[in-house]
Design a protein around this motif. Sequence first.
Motif, PDB file in Angstrom:
ATOM      1  N   ALA A 248       0.820  -1.213   0.000  1.00 14.40           N
ATOM      2  CA  ALA A 248       0.000   0.000   0.000  1.00 14.40           C
ATOM      3  C   ALA A 248       0.852   1.262   0.000  1.00 14.40           C
ATOM      4  N   ALA A 249       2.054   1.174   0.588  1.00  8.26           N
ATOM      5  CA  ALA A 249       2.955   2.332   0.628  1.00  8.26           C
ATOM      6  C   ALA A 249       3.815   2.438  -0.636  1.00  8.26           C
ATOM      7  N   GLY A 250       3.693   1.462  -1.529  1.00  9.52           N
ATOM      8  CA  GLY A 250       4.433   1.509  -2.789  1.00  9.52           C
ATOM      9  C   GLY A 250       5.881   1.091  -2.687  1.00  9.52           C
ATOM     10  N   HIS A 251       6.218   0.255  -1.701  1.00  3.56           N
ATOM     11  CA  HIS A 251       7.625  -0.099  -1.483  1.00  3.56           C
ATOM     12  C   HIS A 251       7.930  -1.578  -1.743  1.00  3.56           C
ATOM     13  N   THR A 252       7.003  -2.307  -2.358  1.00  2.00           N
ATOM     14  CA  THR A 252       7.178  -3.757  -2.504  1.00  2.00           C
ATOM     15  C   THR A 252       8.486  -4.116  -3.191  1.00  2.00           C
ATOM     16  N   ASP A 253       8.886  -3.322  -4.188  1.00  5.19           N
ATOM     17  CA  ASP A 253      10.080  -3.665  -4.962  1.00  5.19           C
ATOM     18  C   ASP A 253      11.375  -3.488  -4.173  1.00  5.19           C
ATOM     19  N   ARG A 254      11.296  -2.888  -2.988  1.00  4.93           N
ATOM     20  CA  ARG A 254      12.512  -2.676  -2.193  1.00  4.93           C
ATOM     21  C   ARG A 254      12.562  -3.547  -0.932  1.00  4.93           C
ATOM     22  N   VAL A 255      11.630  -4.463  -0.808  1.00  4.16           N
ATOM     23  CA  VAL A 255      11.553  -5.288   0.399  1.00  4.16           C
ATOM     24  C   VAL A 255      11.525  -6.766   0.035  1.00  4.16           C
ATOM     25  N   THR A 256      12.315  -7.540   0.745  1.00  2.00           N
ATOM     26  CA  THR A 256      12.292  -8.992   0.629  1.00  2.00           C
ATOM     27  C   THR A 256      11.801  -9.561   1.954  1.00  2.00           C
ATOM     28  N   LEU A 257      10.640 -10.232   1.928  1.00  4.55           N
ATOM     29  CA  LEU A 257      10.079 -10.833   3.137  1.00  4.55           C
ATOM     30  C   LEU A 257      10.530 -12.282   3.237  1.00  4.55           C
ATOM     31  N   VAL A 258      10.996 -12.666   4.421  1.00  6.18           N
ATOM     32  CA  VAL A 258      11.557 -14.003   4.610  1.00  6.18           C
ATOM     33  C   VAL A 258      10.928 -14.659   5.843  1.00  6.18           C
ATOM     34  N   PRO A 259      10.373 -15.868   5.682  1.00  9.48           N
ATOM     35  CA  PRO A 259       9.868 -16.584   6.856  1.00  9.48           C
ATOM     36  C   PRO A 259      11.034 -17.189   7.631  1.00  9.48           C
ATOM     37  N   ALA A 260      11.432 -16.536   8.713  1.00  9.17           N
ATOM     38  CA  ALA A 260      12.604 -16.989   9.463  1.00  9.17           C
ATOM     39  C   ALA A 260      12.611 -16.395  10.861  1.00  9.17           C
ATOM     40  N   VAL A 261      13.237 -17.115  11.783  1.00 12.74           N
ATOM     41  CA  VAL A 261      13.559 -16.585  13.105  1.00 12.74           C
ATOM     42  C   VAL A 261      14.852 -15.793  12.960  1.00 12.74           C
ATOM     43  N   PHE A 262      15.037 -14.767  13.791  1.00 15.50           N
ATOM     44  CA  PHE A 262      16.170 -13.878  13.560  1.00 15.50           C
ATOM     45  C   PHE A 262      17.536 -14.526  13.776  1.00 15.50           C
ATOM     46  N   ASP A 263      17.602 -15.664  14.463  1.00 16.19           N
ATOM     47  CA  ASP A 263      18.910 -16.310  14.577  1.00 16.19           C
ATOM     48  C   ASP A 263      19.309 -17.042  13.299  1.00 16.19           C
ATOM     49  N   GLU A 264      18.410 -17.049  12.311  1.00 17.52           N
ATOM     50  CA  GLU A 264      18.733 -17.597  10.986  1.00 17.52           C
ATOM     51  C   GLU A 264      19.330 -16.537  10.065  1.00 17.52           C
TER      52      GLU A 264
ATOM     53  N   PRO B 250      22.333 -15.266   9.343  1.00 23.19           N
ATOM     54  CA  PRO B 250      23.448 -15.575   8.437  1.00 23.19           C
ATOM     55  C   PRO B 250      23.016 -16.412   7.241  1.00 23.19           C
ATOM     56  N   ASP B 251      22.163 -17.420   7.465  1.00 20.92           N
ATOM     57  CA  ASP B 251      21.713 -18.270   6.361  1.00 20.92           C
ATOM     58  C   ASP B 251      20.853 -17.486   5.378  1.00 20.92           C
ATOM     59  N   VAL B 252      20.004 -16.586   5.902  1.00 22.07           N
ATOM     60  CA  VAL B 252      19.145 -15.770   5.037  1.00 22.07           C
ATOM     61  C   VAL B 252      20.000 -14.889   4.126  1.00 22.07           C
ATOM     62  N   LEU B 253      20.982 -14.211   4.711  1.00 25.04           N
ATOM     63  CA  LEU B 253      21.835 -13.333   3.900  1.00 25.04           C
ATOM     64  C   LEU B 253      22.641 -14.135   2.888  1.00 25.04           C
TER      65      LEU B 253
ATOM     66  N   GLU C 163      13.009 -17.492  22.918  1.00 24.37           N
ATOM     67  CA  GLU C 163      13.334 -16.108  22.579  1.00 24.37           C
ATOM     68  C   GLU C 163      14.736 -15.698  23.031  1.00 24.37           C
ATOM     69  N   LEU C 164      15.117 -16.067  24.237  1.00 22.43           N
ATOM     70  CA  LEU C 164      16.435 -15.647  24.731  1.00 22.43           C
ATOM     71  C   LEU C 164      17.551 -16.429  24.052  1.00 22.43           C
ATOM     72  N   GLY C 165      17.315 -17.705  23.784  1.00 23.82           N
ATOM     73  CA  GLY C 165      18.309 -18.480  23.053  1.00 23.82           C
ATOM     74  C   GLY C 165      18.532 -17.922  21.660  1.00 23.82           C
ATOM     75  N   ALA C 166      17.431 -17.589  20.977  1.00 20.93           N
ATOM     76  CA  ALA C 166      17.547 -17.018  19.627  1.00 20.93           C
ATOM     77  C   ALA C 166      18.289 -15.690  19.666  1.00 20.93           C
ATOM     78  N   LEU C 167      18.004 -14.862  20.674  1.00 22.13           N
ATOM     79  CA  LEU C 167      18.678 -13.564  20.784  1.00 22.13           C
ATOM     80  C   LEU C 167      20.172 -13.737  21.040  1.00 22.13           C
ATOM     81  N   THR C 168      20.530 -14.659  21.909  1.00 20.24           N
ATOM     82  CA  THR C 168      21.938 -14.916  22.214  1.00 20.24           C
ATOM     83  C   THR C 168      22.701 -15.358  20.973  1.00 20.24           C
ATOM     84  N   ARG C 169      22.044 -16.112  20.115  1.00 19.68           N
ATOM     85  CA  ARG C 169      22.690 -16.549  18.872  1.00 19.68           C
ATOM     86  C   ARG C 169      22.686 -15.451  17.807  1.00 19.68           C
ATOM     87  N   ALA C 170      21.611 -14.649  17.789  1.00 22.03           N
ATOM     88  CA  ALA C 170      21.424 -13.699  16.692  1.00 22.03           C
ATOM     89  C   ALA C 170      22.293 -12.460  16.799  1.00 22.03           C
TER      90      ALA C 170
END
Length: 328
Positions: free
Chosen positions: A80-96, A98-101, A231-238
């Motif tokens: 709706a804001a017109g930014h779709t072409d600049r965003v990549t949505l990824v189904p992932a937990v934040f400790d993932e 490195p693999d996402v990038l 949540e805390l384990g993921a944060l410690t890794r991320a």
Amino acid sequence: MSSTEAGPPVQPPVHVPVLLERVTELLAPACAEPGAVLVDATLGLAGHTLAMLDAHPGLRVVGLDRDPDARAEAGRRIEAAGHTDRVTLVPAVFDELPDVLDRLGIAEVQGVLFDLGVSSLQLDRPDRGFSYAADAPLDMRMDPSGPRTAADVVNTYPAKELSRVLRIYGEERFASRIAAAIERERAQEPFTSTGRLAELVRDAIPAATRRTGGHPAKRTFQALRIEVNDELGALTRALPAAVEALAVGGRVVVITFHSLEDRIVKQELAAGAADRTPPGMPVTVPELGPVLRLLTRGGEAASDEEVAANPRAASARVRAAERIRRAA
């Protein structure tokens, strides 16, 4: 995943991003150049992401979220804001991260944002089971396909382990009493609803304590949510992974909502900003010098005005750091 696949259709909640002005101010110097990449590691309803995209026309965002409802709603708002072409949505937990990038072929990024805790969408949908304010299934999974629900924890953990979860993750001083009460009650009938659990917690806590400090079940529900979602384990890794992904001049910004998260962030950023040159050396050994420069003085709180307008900001704290050199 569509909203009908992820859960019953609901009205999109009113979304007020916490500490929005301060977060965008902290990220701006790193994200202003065309081609800059920001990882929103907790996309939620994309409030911070949309503000950054509006402010920086050359910015690209990689948005991570494990919650399909949140990704779907964020995608609608970004479109709706017109930014779709600049965003990549990824189904992932934040400790993932490195693999996402790595999958996206991104070697380094200019910014990483973590807005921790439970999202507005999760709190405002009673059927997700995060809130003690309405009776609902005892779920609390940020990813509805996750293997373990809050009911699983409450009904299967030994009382000693359940007490440990409540004491450490909820900082609940009556953890043993609550765990013992749960153990007695679940023997009669397993717990399936938030309402029954909230009522038990209220009854297990001394009456004098119930009169202060908000809802008696608040700490128990926080503890179960953290346990269910690691949540805390993921944060410690991320966090170390986020710092490693930063380009020199890149910035990491973290919003926390309770002392357990804030302690992890404080220690990780302080370690990166420390000079490890041995005492007695006349100059800093370059490869042992700081990797980070702290950008905030401790955990900065929301203003009184923001808290008045958005009570969920009351417990929020933000910390940030800038990468000043590559690790040796």
